[in-house]
Write a protein that holds these residues in place. Structure first.
Motif, PDB file in Angstrom:
ATOM      1  N   UNK A  35      74.905  -4.499 -37.315  1.00  0.00           N
ATOM      2  CA  UNK A  35      74.151  -5.749 -37.353  1.00  0.00           C
ATOM      3  C   UNK A  35      73.043  -5.773 -38.401  1.00  0.00           C
ATOM      4  N   UNK A  36      72.575  -4.611 -38.855  1.00  0.00           N
ATOM      5  CA  UNK A  36      71.443  -4.584 -39.779  1.00  0.00           C
ATOM      6  C   UNK A  36      71.753  -3.975 -41.152  1.00  0.00           C
ATOM      7  N   UNK A  37      72.924  -3.396 -41.300  1.00  0.00           N
ATOM      8  CA  UNK A  37      73.313  -2.768 -42.571  1.00  0.00           C
ATOM      9  C   UNK A  37      74.362  -3.653 -43.239  1.00  0.00           C
ATOM     10  N   UNK A  38      74.172  -3.948 -44.530  1.00  0.00           N
ATOM     11  CA  UNK A  38      75.139  -4.830 -45.190  1.00  0.00           C
ATOM     12  C   UNK A  38      76.491  -4.129 -45.361  1.00  0.00           C
ATOM     13  N   UNK A  39      77.510  -4.939 -45.536  1.00  0.00           N
ATOM     14  CA  UNK A  39      78.892  -4.440 -45.571  1.00  0.00           C
ATOM     15  C   UNK A  39      79.130  -3.424 -46.685  1.00  0.00           C
ATOM     16  N   UNK A  40      78.524  -3.630 -47.849  1.00  0.00           N
ATOM     17  CA  UNK A  40      78.702  -2.666 -48.951  1.00  0.00           C
ATOM     18  C   UNK A  40      78.170  -1.293 -48.552  1.00  0.00           C
ATOM     19  N   UNK A  41      76.979  -1.263 -47.957  1.00  0.00           N
ATOM     20  CA  UNK A  41      76.391   0.008 -47.536  1.00  0.00           C
ATOM     21  C   UNK A  41      77.220   0.634 -46.413  1.00  0.00           C
ATOM     22  N   UNK A  42      77.752  -0.186 -45.510  1.00  0.00           N
ATOM     23  CA  UNK A  42      78.620   0.334 -44.451  1.00  0.00           C
ATOM     24  C   UNK A  42      79.834   1.039 -45.049  1.00  0.00           C
ATOM     25  N   UNK A  43      80.453   0.405 -46.032  1.00  0.00           N
ATOM     26  CA  UNK A  43      81.647   0.984 -46.662  1.00  0.00           C
ATOM     27  C   UNK A  43      81.328   2.278 -47.405  1.00  0.00           C
ATOM     28  N   UNK A  44      80.208   2.298 -48.112  1.00  0.00           N
ATOM     29  CA  UNK A  44      79.818   3.507 -48.839  1.00  0.00           C
ATOM     30  C   UNK A  44      79.545   4.635 -47.853  1.00  0.00           C
ATOM     31  N   UNK A  45      78.797   4.338 -46.793  1.00  0.00           N
ATOM     32  CA  UNK A  45      78.503   5.336 -45.763  1.00  0.00           C
ATOM     33  C   UNK A  45      79.806   5.867 -45.174  1.00  0.00           C
ATOM     34  N   UNK A  46      80.693   4.958 -44.799  1.00  0.00           N
ATOM     35  CA  UNK A  46      81.963   5.355 -44.193  1.00  0.00           C
ATOM     36  C   UNK A  46      82.790   6.225 -45.136  1.00  0.00           C
ATOM     37  N   UNK A  47      82.865   5.851 -46.388  1.00  0.00           N
ATOM     38  CA  UNK A  47      83.644   6.628 -47.354  1.00  0.00           C
ATOM     39  C   UNK A  47      83.063   8.031 -47.511  1.00  0.00           C
ATOM     40  N   UNK A  48      81.760   8.141 -47.584  1.00  0.00           N
ATOM     41  CA  UNK A  48      81.120   9.448 -47.749  1.00  0.00           C
ATOM     42  C   UNK A  48      81.281  10.341 -46.529  1.00  0.00           C
ATOM     43  N   UNK A  49      81.344   9.735 -45.343  1.00  0.00           N
ATOM     44  CA  UNK A  49      81.419  10.515 -44.105  1.00  0.00           C
ATOM     45  C   UNK A  49      82.839  10.617 -43.562  1.00  0.00           C
ATOM     46  N   UNK A  76      90.038   1.445 -41.221  1.00  0.00           N
ATOM     47  CA  UNK A  76      90.563   0.812 -40.017  1.00  0.00           C
ATOM     48  C   UNK A  76      89.710   1.151 -38.793  1.00  0.00           C
ATOM     49  N   UNK A  77      89.160   2.349 -38.753  1.00  0.00           N
ATOM     50  CA  UNK A  77      88.277   2.742 -37.644  1.00  0.00           C
ATOM     51  C   UNK A  77      86.956   1.979 -37.752  1.00  0.00           C
ATOM     52  N   UNK A  78      86.440   1.848 -38.959  1.00  0.00           N
ATOM     53  CA  UNK A  78      85.215   1.092 -39.180  1.00  0.00           C
ATOM     54  C   UNK A  78      85.377  -0.343 -38.675  1.00  0.00           C
ATOM     55  N   UNK A  79      86.498  -0.960 -39.000  1.00  0.00           N
ATOM     56  CA  UNK A  79      86.762  -2.330 -38.574  1.00  0.00           C
ATOM     57  C   UNK A  79      87.025  -2.424 -37.072  1.00  0.00           C
ATOM     58  N   UNK A  80      87.742  -1.459 -36.514  1.00  0.00           N
ATOM     59  CA  UNK A  80      88.025  -1.469 -35.075  1.00  0.00           C
ATOM     60  C   UNK A  80      86.730  -1.409 -34.270  1.00  0.00           C
ATOM     61  N   UNK A  81      85.829  -0.534 -34.648  1.00  0.00           N
ATOM     62  CA  UNK A  81      84.562  -0.417 -33.931  1.00  0.00           C
ATOM     63  C   UNK A  81      83.744  -1.693 -34.084  1.00  0.00           C
ATOM     64  N   UNK A  82      83.786  -2.304 -35.256  1.00  0.00           N
ATOM     65  CA  UNK A  82      83.084  -3.579 -35.465  1.00  0.00           C
ATOM     66  C   UNK A  82      83.635  -4.652 -34.529  1.00  0.00           C
ATOM     67  N   UNK A  83      84.949  -4.699 -34.398  1.00  0.00           N
ATOM     68  CA  UNK A  83      85.574  -5.680 -33.494  1.00  0.00           C
ATOM     69  C   UNK A  83      85.190  -5.409 -32.043  1.00  0.00           C
ATOM     70  N   UNK A  84      85.197  -4.144 -31.643  1.00  0.00           N
ATOM     71  CA  UNK A  84      84.820  -3.787 -30.275  1.00  0.00           C
ATOM     72  C   UNK A  84      83.379  -4.194 -29.989  1.00  0.00           C
ATOM     73  N   UNK A  85      82.513  -3.991 -30.957  1.00  0.00           N
ATOM     74  CA  UNK A  85      81.106  -4.383 -30.803  1.00  0.00           C
ATOM     75  C   UNK A  85      80.990  -5.899 -30.688  1.00  0.00           C
ATOM     76  N   UNK A  86      81.734  -6.616 -31.508  1.00  0.00           N
ATOM     77  CA  UNK A  86      81.690  -8.085 -31.456  1.00  0.00           C
ATOM     78  C   UNK A  86      82.155  -8.607 -30.113  1.00  0.00           C
ATOM     79  N   UNK A  87      83.199  -8.019 -29.566  1.00  0.00           N
ATOM     80  CA  UNK A  87      83.702  -8.435 -28.247  1.00  0.00           C
ATOM     81  C   UNK A  87      82.671  -8.115 -27.163  1.00  0.00           C
ATOM     82  N   UNK A  88      82.054  -6.953 -27.250  1.00  0.00           N
ATOM     83  CA  UNK A  88      81.083  -6.531 -26.245  1.00  0.00           C
ATOM     84  C   UNK A  88      79.840  -7.415 -26.245  1.00  0.00           C
ATOM     85  N   UNK A  89      79.423  -7.884 -27.414  1.00  0.00           N
ATOM     86  CA  UNK A  89      78.186  -8.643 -27.512  1.00  0.00           C
ATOM     87  C   UNK A  89      78.390 -10.149 -27.309  1.00  0.00           C
ATOM     88  N   UNK A  90      79.630 -10.581 -27.161  1.00  0.00           N
ATOM     89  CA  UNK A  90      79.867 -12.014 -26.943  1.00  0.00           C
ATOM     90  C   UNK A  90      80.420 -12.299 -25.605  1.00  0.00           C
TER      91      UNK A  90
END
Length: 93
Positions: A60-74, A79-93
């Motif tokens: 919610x507070x980190x922009x998508x570019x930084x999310x992708x860079x973080x994910x690539x480095x770690x 697909x896991x990054x997107x799956x967790x984002x979807x799970x969070x969206x479902x949980x918060x709505x």
């Protein structure tokens, strides 16, 4: 040419993975007593732990570019990054 953004009043290179990781951790750990390191945050994201404040802040507070860079480095697959984002969206709505 490197893209620079303001972070805590300073200009930082948003495409330097070391800078991105530090910025991400600073932002997501700010409201938390327990501070996660990069590997711990990556593990929580890969586990889909959407109840953790730092994971919520990551999405919610980190922009998508930084999310992708973080994910690539770690080693977080996109697909896991997107799956967790979807799970969070479902949980918060």
């Amino acid at each position: 040419m490197a893209r620079a953004k303001a972070f805590q009043g300073k200009r930082v290179n948003c495409f330097d993975p070391r800078t991105v990781i530090v910025c991400v951790l600073t932002k997501v750990n700010a409201p938390c007593r327990r501070q996660l390191n990069a590997e711990e945050l990556a593990g929580e994201i890969m586990a889909g732990n959407t109840d953790l404040t730092q994971v919520d802040s990551f999405y919610t507070e980190i922009d998508a570019d930084a999310q992708r860079i973080f994910a690539a480095e770690l080693g977080i697959p996109e697909d896991v990054l997107l799956r967790t984002a979807r799970e969070l969206a479902v949980r918060t709505h």
